[in-house]
Design a protein around this motif. Structure first.
Motif, PDB file in Angstrom:
ATOM      1  N   GLY A 224      -6.538  -0.469 -16.647  1.00 51.90           N
ATOM      2  CA  GLY A 224      -6.022   0.860 -16.339  1.00 51.90           C
ATOM      3  C   GLY A 224      -5.419   1.509 -17.570  1.00 51.90           C
ATOM      4  O   GLY A 224      -6.114   2.106 -18.394  1.00 51.90           O
ATOM      5  N   SER A 225      -4.108   1.322 -17.739  1.00 54.38           N
ATOM      6  CA  SER A 225      -3.360   2.035 -18.801  1.00 54.38           C
ATOM      7  C   SER A 225      -3.975   1.822 -20.184  1.00 54.38           C
ATOM      8  O   SER A 225      -4.133   2.773 -20.969  1.00 54.38           O
ATOM      9  CB  SER A 225      -1.911   1.548 -18.817  1.00 54.38           C
TER      10      SER A 225
ATOM     11  N   LEU B 135     -14.273   2.454  -1.985  1.00 54.36           N
ATOM     12  CA  LEU B 135     -13.201   1.454  -1.835  1.00 54.36           C
ATOM     13  C   LEU B 135     -12.121   2.021  -0.926  1.00 54.36           C
ATOM     14  O   LEU B 135     -11.809   3.206  -0.976  1.00 54.36           O
ATOM     15  CB  LEU B 135     -12.655   1.164  -3.226  1.00 54.36           C
ATOM     16  N   ALA B 136     -11.587   1.146  -0.087  1.00 56.70           N
ATOM     17  CA  ALA B 136     -10.472   1.575   0.762  1.00 56.70           C
ATOM     18  C   ALA B 136      -9.472   0.443   0.890  1.00 56.70           C
ATOM     19  O   ALA B 136      -9.795  -0.734   0.672  1.00 56.70           O
ATOM     20  CB  ALA B 136     -10.980   2.008   2.131  1.00 56.70           C
ATOM     21  N   ALA B 137      -8.271   0.804   1.240  1.00 57.66           N
ATOM     22  CA  ALA B 137      -7.210  -0.191   1.360  1.00 57.66           C
ATOM     23  C   ALA B 137      -6.494  -0.028   2.701  1.00 57.66           C
ATOM     24  O   ALA B 137      -6.656  -0.837   3.618  1.00 57.66           O
ATOM     25  CB  ALA B 137      -6.242  -0.046   0.195  1.00 57.66           C
ATOM     26  N   GLY B 138      -5.707   1.056   2.845  1.00 55.68           N
ATOM     27  CA  GLY B 138      -4.818   1.217   4.002  1.00 55.68           C
ATOM     28  C   GLY B 138      -5.515   1.037   5.349  1.00 55.68           C
ATOM     29  O   GLY B 138      -5.022   0.309   6.214  1.00 55.68           O
TER      30      GLY B 138
ATOM     31  N   TYR C  43       0.849   6.492  -4.310  1.00 57.74           N
ATOM     32  CA  TYR C  43       1.354   5.445  -5.213  1.00 57.74           C
ATOM     33  C   TYR C  43       2.822   5.074  -4.968  1.00 57.74           C
ATOM     34  O   TYR C  43       3.382   4.281  -5.720  1.00 57.74           O
ATOM     35  CB  TYR C  43       1.144   5.821  -6.696  1.00 57.74           C
TER      36      TYR C  43
ATOM     37  N   ASP D 101      -6.480   6.569 -12.869  1.00 60.49           N
ATOM     38  CA  ASP D 101      -5.468   7.055 -11.921  1.00 60.49           C
ATOM     39  C   ASP D 101      -5.173   8.528 -12.208  1.00 60.49           C
ATOM     40  O   ASP D 101      -4.126   8.857 -12.797  1.00 60.49           O
ATOM     41  CB  ASP D 101      -4.168   6.246 -12.069  1.00 60.49           C
TER      42      ASP D 101
ATOM     43  N   CYS E 257      -4.839  11.842  -3.205  1.00 64.90           N
ATOM     44  CA  CYS E 257      -5.485  11.428  -1.948  1.00 64.90           C
ATOM     45  C   CYS E 257      -5.044  10.043  -1.496  1.00 64.90           C
ATOM     46  O   CYS E 257      -5.228   9.690  -0.315  1.00 64.90           O
ATOM     47  CB  CYS E 257      -7.007  11.392  -2.118  1.00 64.90           C
ATOM     48  N   ASP E 258      -4.474   9.251  -2.398  1.00 67.57           N
ATOM     49  CA  ASP E 258      -4.163   7.848  -2.105  1.00 67.57           C
ATOM     50  C   ASP E 258      -3.299   7.724  -0.847  1.00 67.57           C
ATOM     51  O   ASP E 258      -2.252   8.383  -0.736  1.00 67.57           O
ATOM     52  CB  ASP E 258      -3.424   7.251  -3.316  1.00 67.57           C
ATOM     53  N   GLY E 259      -3.776   6.948   0.095  1.00 66.81           N
ATOM     54  CA  GLY E 259      -3.008   6.655   1.304  1.00 66.81           C
ATOM     55  C   GLY E 259      -2.931   7.799   2.295  1.00 66.81           C
ATOM     56  O   GLY E 259      -2.268   7.681   3.322  1.00 66.81           O
TER      57      GLY E 259
ATOM     58  N   LYS F 221       0.864  -1.190   0.000  1.00 71.32           N
ATOM     59  CA  LYS F 221       0.000   0.000   0.000  1.00 71.32           C
ATOM     60  C   LYS F 221       0.884   1.217   0.000  1.00 71.32           C
ATOM     61  O   LYS F 221       1.800   1.321   0.818  1.00 71.32           O
ATOM     62  CB  LYS F 221      -0.894  -0.010   1.256  1.00 71.32           C
TER      63      LYS F 221
ATOM     64  N   GLY G 245       1.563  -4.921 -12.994  1.00 68.88           N
ATOM     65  CA  GLY G 245       1.079  -5.614 -14.188  1.00 68.88           C
ATOM     66  C   GLY G 245       1.382  -4.857 -15.468  1.00 68.88           C
ATOM     67  O   GLY G 245       1.522  -5.442 -16.531  1.00 68.88           O
ATOM     68  N   PHE G 246       1.492  -3.523 -15.369  1.00 70.70           N
ATOM     69  CA  PHE G 246       1.729  -2.744 -16.587  1.00 70.70           C
ATOM     70  C   PHE G 246       3.082  -3.080 -17.213  1.00 70.70           C
ATOM     71  O   PHE G 246       3.304  -2.893 -18.396  1.00 70.70           O
ATOM     72  CB  PHE G 246       1.638  -1.236 -16.284  1.00 70.70           C
TER      73      PHE G 246
ATOM     74  N   LEU H  41      -5.443  -5.585  -7.287  1.00 69.37           N
ATOM     75  CA  LEU H  41      -4.788  -4.856  -8.372  1.00 69.37           C
ATOM     76  C   LEU H  41      -3.329  -5.271  -8.418  1.00 69.37           C
ATOM     77  O   LEU H  41      -2.589  -5.083  -7.441  1.00 69.37           O
ATOM     78  CB  LEU H  41      -4.892  -3.333  -8.149  1.00 69.37           C
TER      79      LEU H  41
HETATM   80  O1  1PR Z   1      -2.420  -0.043 -15.863  1.00 67.45           O
HETATM   81  O2  1PR Z   1      -3.992  -1.855 -16.447  1.00 67.45           O
HETATM   82  O3  1PR Z   1      -1.715  -2.395 -15.621  1.00 67.45           O
HETATM   83  O4  1PR Z   1      -3.433  -1.465 -14.114  1.00 67.45           O
HETATM   84  C1  1PR Z   1      -2.634  -1.201 -13.015  1.00 67.45           C
HETATM   85  C2  1PR Z   1      -3.527  -1.032 -11.833  1.00 67.45           C
HETATM   86  O5  1PR Z   1      -2.699  -0.948 -10.683  1.00 67.45           O
HETATM   87  C3  1PR Z   1      -4.372   0.217 -11.884  1.00 67.45           C
HETATM   88  O6  1PR Z   1      -5.674  -0.080 -11.449  1.00 67.45           O
HETATM   89  C4  1PR Z   1      -3.692   1.177 -10.912  1.00 67.45           C
HETATM   90  O7  1PR Z   1      -4.653   1.945 -10.217  1.00 67.45           O
HETATM   91  C5  1PR Z   1      -3.007   0.211  -9.958  1.00 67.45           C
HETATM   92  N1  1PR Z   1      -1.729   0.750  -9.439  1.00 67.45           N
HETATM   93  C6  1PR Z   1      -0.584   0.883 -10.151  1.00 67.45           C
HETATM   94  N2  1PR Z   1       0.375   1.352  -9.341  1.00 67.45           N
HETATM   95  C7  1PR Z   1      -0.158   1.526  -8.133  1.00 67.45           C
HETATM   96  C8  1PR Z   1       0.535   2.013  -6.936  1.00 67.45           C
HETATM   97  O8  1PR Z   1      -0.062   2.215  -5.883  1.00 67.45           O
HETATM   98  N3  1PR Z   1       1.816   2.237  -7.063  1.00 67.45           N
HETATM   99  N4  1PR Z   1      -2.348   1.162  -7.171  1.00 67.45           N
HETATM  100  C9  1PR Z   1      -1.491   1.143  -8.199  1.00 67.45           C
HETATM  101  C10 1PR Z   1      -3.389   1.935  -7.152  1.00 67.45           C
HETATM  102  C11 1PR Z   1      -4.986   2.714  -5.807  1.00 67.45           C
HETATM  103  C12 1PR Z   1      -6.095   2.064  -5.141  1.00 67.45           C
HETATM  104  C13 1PR Z   1      -5.882   2.141  -3.661  1.00 67.45           C
HETATM  105  C14 1PR Z   1      -6.814   3.214  -3.247  1.00 67.45           C
HETATM  106  C15 1PR Z   1      -7.214   3.173  -1.815  1.00 67.45           C
HETATM  107  N5  1PR Z   1      -3.906   1.845  -5.913  1.00 67.45           N
HETATM  108  O9  1PR Z   1      -6.339   0.807  -5.569  1.00 67.45           O
HETATM  109  O10 1PR Z   1      -6.100   0.909  -3.142  1.00 67.45           O
HETATM  110  O11 1PR Z   1      -6.203   4.453  -3.560  1.00 67.45           O
HETATM  111  O12 1PR Z   1      -6.136   3.380  -0.999  1.00 67.45           O
HETATM  112  P1  1PR Z   1      -6.330   4.035   0.425  1.00 67.45           P
HETATM  113  O13 1PR Z   1      -7.673   3.622   0.933  1.00 67.45           O
HETATM  114  O14 1PR Z   1      -5.245   3.456   1.266  1.00 67.45           O
HETATM  115  O15 1PR Z   1      -6.205   5.519   0.253  1.00 67.45           O
HETATM  116  P2  1PR Z   1      -2.840  -1.431 -15.574  1.00 67.45           P
END
Ligand code: 1PR
Length: 580
Positions: A396-397, A552-555, A294, A435, A504-506, A290, A333-334, A329
């Motif tokens: 995503g991408s 949706l939430a993660a952390g 990002y 994203d 906002c992530d994290g 997490k 994967g990209f 996620l």
């Molecule tokens: O581009 O088709 O290969 O997909 C890649 C996928 O991986 C995308 O959905 C992209 O959002 C995700 N991703 C890529 N890098 C990161 C990273 O964090 N370095 N994660 C990443 C994205 C965002 C949410 C996260 C929420 C909630 N993570 O999934 O879980 O922001 O977090 P929070 O509640 O802690 O704030 P492709």
């Protein structure tokens, strides 16, 4: 890998059921036990614990197989029409599109066997499309003729008045007669995912055992004698859904009192989704990580990838805690090739064995050429994810590139991953993950993209912003805004949007309401608000101020700061409908 027993090119080619016979069934209120049989029925000698499954290979029925096994039953696959006629109990999880399903049923002689089996009042449970196919016809790429056993046509939900279509999520049913296999569902939410539905009418009222409210009242289940069908997915409806399956598989399990009390009418519940960002760490282990905006590495000398647990264990925990969905996620994967990422596929297989809510998987869904020059289409990648237990894939991408091309040319080529996967598996199976990064502006016309007046000014007092889409996990900004992307991918076939926000992530400071409002008001497909949840009030805030269908939430879940149960209790207190 489970090979589909049938395809439309199978050697099993029988005549389609004569239309006169199907028409004859249209006006019947119950199966006609006296009708002339084309086949004779013989209950199989297989043990009582065997369930016959009609899987014509158009999608993922792995979860249903897992649910059947979890309940202590064995699965026997239909290989030919006789297997239907000889079944002790038959499960028909219709998947894919109506016309394609009817083609396979007709070409393989299965349609006639199914009609005979049902007309003889043999134990039958149709699921989702398995309910719709019993009707006379469907508007899905049609009109297309169905099996014609129940009067009525299947039509699309009307999104004209802003109704979000597909109907995705948890809704409760209103039981209208002896609950039968629905016993135990009263007042509980079950999981729906569909864009088409049948409507109750005078002609089919004797079949209808429950209705559900979404835009209008549609048929959520039918029951007549031993013949049942449900529009929702019992195999994805948690414990409540498992009990519906159990009631069908083992009728002695349900009580004989047959009393029921309908609880107050339900609305589509707001979903709470647990997200697991998964990647391989520097030791080669697949971990849930997490990031902050990002960045998933610890800010220490070792600079390790943060490790917050094991994907399968955490997914099981969140299922028990009441998550309405679990998303994986594959965040690297990209740059990697998902079909080479066997541990990720294994995570899905293991999770789907005992997690009975929808599973989404994303990361790396695109066309790919491996080191040996072998080309894999995005459809093959998605197919492997579905076979491994995913209900939806998240792109995503590749969706950004598809939207850019569409906006540039105005032409839908039909070749993008988004278009191909939604054509084969239905748009409800395709999520686009966005994203975006907030870019502050002095004025609303400073860019050619849709801007918003921000609720909190930027660092230099800026009052406006646009949301720039990125690819490769936020590493590369593109010339397209979140608003433009969302509208384009809806047109290209996305069924849902997962709306992250890199800023906002994290951070735990709340969702980006400006962004979520902008996007959820721009499209008619459901939007999942993501990034920034820190306390329970952030969830009520996003549902009260925007049209988001899910949050949706993660952390906060990984660090056990806020249990899912507390989020749901808080939402209920705020008058927001949730599944408990
Ligand atoms: O581009 O088709 O290969 O997909 C890649 C996928 O991986 C995308 O959905 C992209 O959002 C995700 N991703 C890529 N890098 C990161 C990273 O964090 N370095 N994660 C990443 C994205 C965002 C949410 C996260 C929420 C909630 N993570 O999934 O879980 O922001 O977090 P929070 O509640 O802690 O704030 P492709």
């Amino acid at each position: 890998m489970e090979a589909p027993p049938f395809s439309s090119s199978s050697q099993l080619r029988h005549r389609a059921p004569p239309l006169s016979r199907i028409h004859g069934a249209w006006n019947r209120r119950k199966p006609n036990l006296q009708s002339k049989k084309h086949f004779s029925i013989r209950a199989s000698s297989a043990g009582d614990s065997t369930v016959t499954l009609l899987d014509y290979g158009a999608g993922n029925v792995r979860s249903l197989r897992n649910a059947i096994r979890y309940l202590g039953f064995d699965v026997k696959d239909v290989q030919n029409p006789k297997d239907i006629l000889n079944a002790n109990r038959l499960l028909f999880p219709g998947v894919g599109a109506f016309a394609a399903a009817m083609d396979v049923l007709n070409q393989n002689g299965l349609a006639e066997a199914l009609c005979t089996y049902i007309e003889n009042d043999r134990p039958f449970l149709g699921i989702c499309l398995g309910l719709q196919l019993l009707f006379e016809s469907s508007d899905e790429n049609g009109p297309v003729k169905g099996l014609g056993l129940i009067p009525g046509a299947v039509g699309r939900f009307d999104s004209a008045n802003g109704l979000q279509v597909p109907h995705i999520g948890w809704n409760a049913v209103q039981i209208s007669k002896d609950p039968g296999i629905l016993e135990g569902t009263e007042g509980h939410h079950v999981y729906f995912v569909h864009s088409y539905r049948a409507i109750p009418s005078e002609a089919n009222k004797n079949w209808v055992s429950s209705t559900c409210n979404y835009g209008d009242h549609f048929i959520s289940s039918i029951a007549m004698g031993n013949v049942h069908a449900v529009q929702f997915h019992p195999e994805k409806s948690g414990e409540v859904g498992l009990s519906v399956l159990k009631n069908f598989l083992d009728p002695s399990h349900s009580s004989k009192t047959k009393k029921w009390v309908n609880k107050k009418s339900s609305k589509l519940a707001k979903r709470v989704i647990a997200c697991l960002d998964v990647r391989t760490n520097d030791k080669g282990d697949l971990v849930v990580t997490k990031g902050d905006q990002y960045d998933v590495r610890e800010h220490t000398e070792e600079n390790e990838v943060r490790n917050l647990g094991k994907p399968v264990d955490l997914a099981r925990q969140y299922y028990k805690d009441g998550a309405d969905e679990v998303s994986f996620l594959n965040i690297t994967g990209f740059r990697d090739f998902p079909l080479g990422d066997l541990p990720m596929l294994q995570v899905l297989r293991l999770t789907s064995e005992n997690v009975f809510v929808p599973l989404t998987v994303g990361g790396g869904i695109r066309d790919f050429t491996d080191a040996n020059g072998r080309c894999y289409s995005s459809l093959e990648v998605a197919a492997e994810y579905f076979r491994s237990g995913a209900d939806k894939v998240s792109i995503g991408s590749d969706a950004v590139f598809a939207a850019e091309a569409y906006l540039r040319t105005g032409v839908k080529t039909g070749k993008s991953s988004l278009e191909q996967i939604s054509r084969v598996y239905g748009n409800q199976a395709v999520v686009v993950s966005i994203d975006p990064r907030r870019v502050y502006l002095k004025g609303p016309d400073d860019v050619k993209f849709k801007t918003v007046k921000v609720s909190a000014p930027g660092p230099n007092g800026e009052e406006y912003a646009w949301y720039q889409c990125t690819v490769s996990g936020g590493r590369e900004g593109r010339e397209i805004g979140a608003y433009e992307l969302a509208k384009s991918v809806e047109e290209l076939g996305a069924g849902e949007i997962l709306l992250n926000c890199i800023d906002c992530d994290g951070q735990g400071k709340g969702f980006d309401i400006d962004l979520i409002k902008l996007v959820s008001e721009a499209v008619t497909i459901p939007v999942i608000a993501s990034s920034g949840a820190g306390i329970v009030e952030h969830f009520s805030d996003v549902f009260q101020k925007t049209s988001a269908s899910a949050a949706l939430a993660a952390g906060i879940f990984h660090r056990k700061e806020v249990p899912i149960k507390c989020v749901k209790e808080h939402l209920l207190e705020e008058g927001i409908e949730v599944r408990l």
